[in-house]
Design an enzyme around this catalytic site. Structure first.
Site, short mmCIF file in Angstrom:
data_model
loop_
_atom_site.label_atom_id
_atom_site.label_comp_id
_atom_site.label_asym_id
_atom_site.label_seq_id
_atom_site.Cartn_x
_atom_site.Cartn_y
_atom_site.Cartn_z
N GLY A 36 0.84 -1.21 0.00
CA GLY A 36 0.00 0.00 0.00
C GLY A 36 0.87 1.26 0.00
O GLY A 36 0.65 2.19 -0.79
N HIS A 37 1.90 1.27 0.86
CA HIS A 37 2.83 2.41 0.87
C HIS A 37 3.54 2.52 -0.48
O HIS A 37 3.74 3.61 -1.00
CB HIS A 37 3.90 2.23 1.95
#
Ligand code: PAF
Length: 283
Positions: A36-37
C-alpha cells in the site's frame, strides 16, 4: 539510497535539490512499509523527480501506550523494499523523536473545522492534533511540492487538506486509492500483528462495506447502519467499534440523503487487540 536521520542534514540536501529546480514529492509514513505504501511511492515517483519517504512512529498521535510500543519498527526492511521501486530517486528521512520534538514531545492544538471530532476523533483522543503536528513539521522541514496520503485513513486525508488550507502551506495534498490484500482486507502495517484467526476473519470488514454500499442504494443511512451493527452483534472474533455513513466533505453522519452530495461509509473494528479501519465510497 540516502537515509537521513537529522533534520539539518535533510534540509540542506533538499535546498540543493530545489536549487536544481527538481520537483519534490513526499510520502509520510510510520514505517513497516507494505505494498500500500509502495503504491503511494510509485505515484509520487511518477509525478516528481525526487521522493522523500519519512519513516517515523510519531508518539504524539498515539492515545494508547501499548499500541505505540508495539508498533512495528523495521527500517532496514523498509529501505530494502523502497529500493525495489527506485535506488536513486528516493530519499528516506528516519528521524529520532528528539530530532523532531527537541525534548518537548507534545502536540500543537488545531482547529480543523470540526473534522477532528467525528469518527476516529471520538475514539482516539488527541490523535489528529498529533497527526497535524507531525505533518506540519515534516512539510516545514522537507517543503515538498506534492504530498501523498492513502484513502484508507480518509479522515486523516481530509484533515491534512484542511491543515494545509488553514495554515497556507504551499503543498498539493494528493489522496491515493486504498490498496487491498487479495482477501479484500485493506493493507495496513497493523495487519502483520494479526493472529491467524483474526487475519482469517478480517476480510469480513470489506465484505460488509461492499454490501452496505449496495443497501445504501435503496435504504436510509440509519437502516444500513442498523444492518451493519447486526452483522457484528454475534461475530465470534470481530468487534465493531463504529460504523458511520458520512458526508465526504464534512464527515458528519448523514441524516437524509441528497442527490448532490457524496457519501462514504467508515468502519472501525477490533480483531483481538488490533484496531482496523476501512472505508468505501458510496456514490
Ligand atoms: O498515516 C500515517 O502513517 C501517519 O498518520 C502519518 C501521516 C505518517 C503521520 O504520522
Amino acid at each position: 539510497m540516502k537515509v537521513y536521520t537529522e533534520k539539518n542534514k535533510i534540509i540542506d540536501a533538499i535546498a540543493e535539490l530545489k536549487s536544481q529546480k527538481l520537483s519534490i514529492g513526499m510520502v509520510p509514513t510510520m514505517g513497516a512499509l507494505h505494498q500500500g505504501h509502495l503504491q503511494l511511492v510509485i505515484k509520487a515517483l511518477e509525478d516528481n523527480e525526487v521522493v522523500v519517504v519519512s519513516v517515523f512512529v510519531n508518539p504524539t498521535q498515539f492515545d494508547n501506550k501499548d499500541d505505540l510500543e508495539k508498533y512495528p519498527r523495521t527500517l532496514d526492511d523498509d529501505v530494502e523494499l523502497l529500493k525495489t521501486v527506485s535506488k536513486d530517486a528516493i530519499i528516506v528521512y528516519a528521524p529520532s523523536v528528539d530530532d523532531i520534538y527537541e525534548g518537548n514531545t507534545v502536540s500543537e492544538t488545531f482547529d480543523f473545522d470540526g473534522l477532528e471530532f467525528e469518527m476516529e476523533g471520538r475514539f482516539r483522543h488527541g490523535h489528529f492534533d498529533g497527526v497535524g503536528t507531525i505533518v506540519k513539521r515534516f512539510f516545514d522541514i522537507v517543503k515538498p511540492h506534492n504530498a501523498y496520503f492513502g484513502e484508507k485513513d480518509f479522515q486523516q486525508l481530509q484533515i491534512i487538506k484542511k491543515l494545509v488550507e488553514k495554515q497556507h502551506i504551499p503543498v498539493n495534498v494528493i489522496g491515493c486509492k486504498i490498496h487491498r490484500e487479495t482477501s479484500g482486507l485493506a493493507m495496513s502495517s497493523r495487519n502483520t500483528r494479526l493472529k491467524p484467526e483474526h487475519k482469517l476473519a478480517a476480510p469480513f470488514i470489506y465484505k460488509i462495506l461492499k454490501t452496505a454500499k449496495t443497501h445504501f442504494g435503496t435504504k436510509s443511512a440509519n437502516k444500513v447502519t442498523e444492518w451493519v451493527e447486526n452483522q457484528f452483534k454475534n461475530h465470534d472474533v470481530l468487534e465493531l467499534e463504529y460504523f458511520s455513513i458520512a458526508d465526504t466533505g464534512t464527515l458528519k453522519p448523514v441524516k437524509r440523503k441528497s442527490n448532490n452530495k457524496t457519501y462514504r461509509a467508515f468502519i472501525a473494528v477490533y480483531a483481538g487487540d488490533i484496531r482496523l479501519i476501512d472505508n468505501i465510497a458510496l456514490n
